[in-house]
Scaffold this active site. Structure first.
Site, PDB file in Angstrom:
ATOM      1  N   LYS A 174     -12.146   0.226  -1.658  1.00 30.08           N
ATOM      2  CA  LYS A 174     -11.181   0.948  -2.484  1.00 30.08           C
ATOM      3  C   LYS A 174     -11.696   0.972  -3.928  1.00 30.08           C
ATOM      4  O   LYS A 174     -12.542   1.786  -4.261  1.00 30.08           O
ATOM      5  CB  LYS A 174      -9.805   0.317  -2.326  1.00 30.08           C
ATOM      6  CG  LYS A 174      -9.292   0.477  -0.881  1.00 30.08           C
ATOM      7  CD  LYS A 174      -7.969  -0.146  -0.638  1.00 30.08           C
ATOM      8  CE  LYS A 174      -7.410   0.207   0.732  1.00 30.08           C
ATOM      9  NZ  LYS A 174      -8.234  -0.264   1.873  1.00 30.08           N
ATOM     10  N   SER A 181       0.788  -1.231   0.000  1.00 33.51           N
ATOM     11  CA  SER A 181       0.000   0.000   0.000  1.00 33.51           C
ATOM     12  C   SER A 181       0.818   1.276   0.000  1.00 33.51           C
ATOM     13  O   SER A 181       0.323   2.322  -0.432  1.00 33.51           O
ATOM     14  CB  SER A 181      -0.937   0.006   1.212  1.00 33.51           C
ATOM     15  OG  SER A 181      -0.200  -0.051   2.424  1.00 33.51           O
ATOM     16  N   HIS A 219      -5.403  -3.511  -2.649  1.00 33.58           N
ATOM     17  CA  HIS A 219      -5.138  -2.497  -3.669  1.00 33.58           C
ATOM     18  C   HIS A 219      -5.045  -3.073  -5.084  1.00 33.58           C
ATOM     19  O   HIS A 219      -4.743  -2.335  -6.024  1.00 33.58           O
ATOM     20  CB  HIS A 219      -3.858  -1.742  -3.323  1.00 33.58           C
ATOM     21  CG  HIS A 219      -3.927  -1.042  -2.001  1.00 33.58           C
ATOM     22  ND1 HIS A 219      -4.440   0.221  -1.836  1.00 33.58           N
ATOM     23  CD2 HIS A 219      -3.583  -1.472  -0.751  1.00 33.58           C
ATOM     24  CE1 HIS A 219      -4.395   0.558  -0.572  1.00 33.58           C
ATOM     25  NE2 HIS A 219      -3.881  -0.446   0.113  1.00 33.58           N
TER      26      HIS A 219
END
Length: 386
Positions: free
Chosen positions: A240, A178, A206
């Site tokens: 996300k 990250s 991610h």
């Protein structure tokens, strides 16, 4: 008095450039925001596909509220597992190509639930040194031996595995790191897991929605089929790229059943709102159809990287939407972020303990919602600060 010590310790954080503060957004998550009354172009959020304020998701949430109300009322294993939760888990499993999936309220809770359910005293966790804080806490909470290997150092990991006499072994890693934006060598990690009869648990917070065919995640991006590897557990975050909130773990039917029976952060918490689950069902469809968004995001990544060549702003070798500029000193990173803010651009300064001491950085995150012109504006601002 014990509370007086807090004042001294807070002052110490401030003196080291480590005290954090919250910013208040007066607008929805997006690339153009108002923060503490100031209009800023944001390169802060992890909303990689720009779905957080997507009208289709807003409409899905509105319809779900009318149909299901706003709360689940209980934990999943009591009476809080509503039809949207069940349908979401089925969609998630099918999307990533696994037998079953289990939905958690947050990514942190997923990690804290999964690892201690698989290993405990007398076992061993082998974790990348740059893993997210939730993975570090999960390993410690499990009470297994916690062995950290240098970042992506396969030889060091192999030595640790070979020397271990633990009954059960678990390799634990982020898929996309990250703060650096680079990828874990998942095929090689999987080979080591096979060789040493270990679990491989990956947190793809991610990568999910961004990498791989149709956004199916980092394993798919690297040619790994989840269904072919029963020792591999896949954790994907839904706050996300998916634009909503929560997380899921995917794996074989018996592993997911075991987690449902033993993951304390799943068992002993109220289920997430059915609004969230129903909205995520729509989000998965948008991710699956989002090749144009991912192509645009890749174009922006390349434009930023090419635009900063031959400048003092050297990016790490990241192929993802996370594009960090290492500065080193905490105060220097804060000053750089403040200088960008004066030009109407919001890029966060990331400092220890989020990153190792001496590696304070500007963490640029790109979104498919950004335009080429907006990335060019960031490039011009950075070059002006040279």
């Amino acid at each position: 008095m014990i509370w007086d010590e807090l004042d001294s310790e807070l002052a110490g954080l401030a003196a080291q450039g480590l005290q954090r503060r919250r910013r208040v957004l007066d607008t929805p998550c997006g690339v153009e925001v108002e923060v503490d009354g100031c209009a800023l172009l944001s390169f802060c959020s992890n909303d990689y596909l720009g779905l957080a304020a997507e009208p289709g998701l807003i409409e899905a949430a509105r319809e779900a509220a009318m149909l299901w109300g706003v709360g689940s009322g209980a934990s999943h294993l009591v009476s809080g597992h509503l039809e949207p939760h069940e349908t979401l888990e089925q969609h998630l499993a099918a999307f990533v190509g696994s037998a079953r999936a289990l939905y958690f309220s947050t990514g942190y809770m997923a990690n804290l639930g999964v690892v201690p359910a698989l290993v405990g005293r007398g076992d061993a966790v082998f974790a990348d040194r740059l893993n997210h804080a939730s993975l570090i806490d999960a390993a410690q909470l499990s009470r297994a031996g916690h062995h950290r290997y240098p970042h992506n150092d396969l030889a060091a990991l192999e030595r640790l595995l070979s020397a271990s006499t633990a009954k059960r072994k678990l390799i634990l890693t982020d898929a996309v790191f990250s703060m650096d934006g680079d990828l874990a060598p998942l095929p090689q990690l999987l080979a080591l897991a096979e060789r040493f009869d270990a679990w491989l648990v990956i947190d793809d917070a991610h990568g999910f929605g961004v990498l791989g065919p149709q956004g199916r995640g980092t394993p798919a991006h690297l040619g790994i089929e989840l269904a072919s590897h029963p020792r591999l557990l896949y954790i994907g975050t839904l706050g996300k790229a998916a634009g909503v909130s929560g997380a899921f773990v995917a794996g074989t039917a018996n592993v997911i059943e075991w987690l449902m029976q033993r993951a304390r952060t799943y068992i002993f918490t109220t289920a997430a709102s059915p609004i969230v689950a129903a909205t995520l069902i729509k989000s998965i469809k948008l991710i699956e159809q989002g090749d144009a968004l991912r192509s645009h995001l890749q174009l922006l990544i390349e434009r930023l990287r090419n635009g900063l060549q031959d400048t003092r702003w050297q990016l790490l070798a990241s192929p993802t939407a996370i594009q960090p500029i290492i500065i080193g000193d905490n105060d220097a990173a804060l000053h750089a972020a403040a200088a960008l803010a004066e030009q109407g651009i919001w890029v966060p300064a990331i400092r220890p303990p989020t990153v190792p001491k001496g590696t304070a950085r500007l963490r640029i995150t790109l979104s498919a919602a950004h335009s080429v012109a907006q990335v060019d504006r960031l490039l011009a601002a950075l070059k002006q600060l040279q």
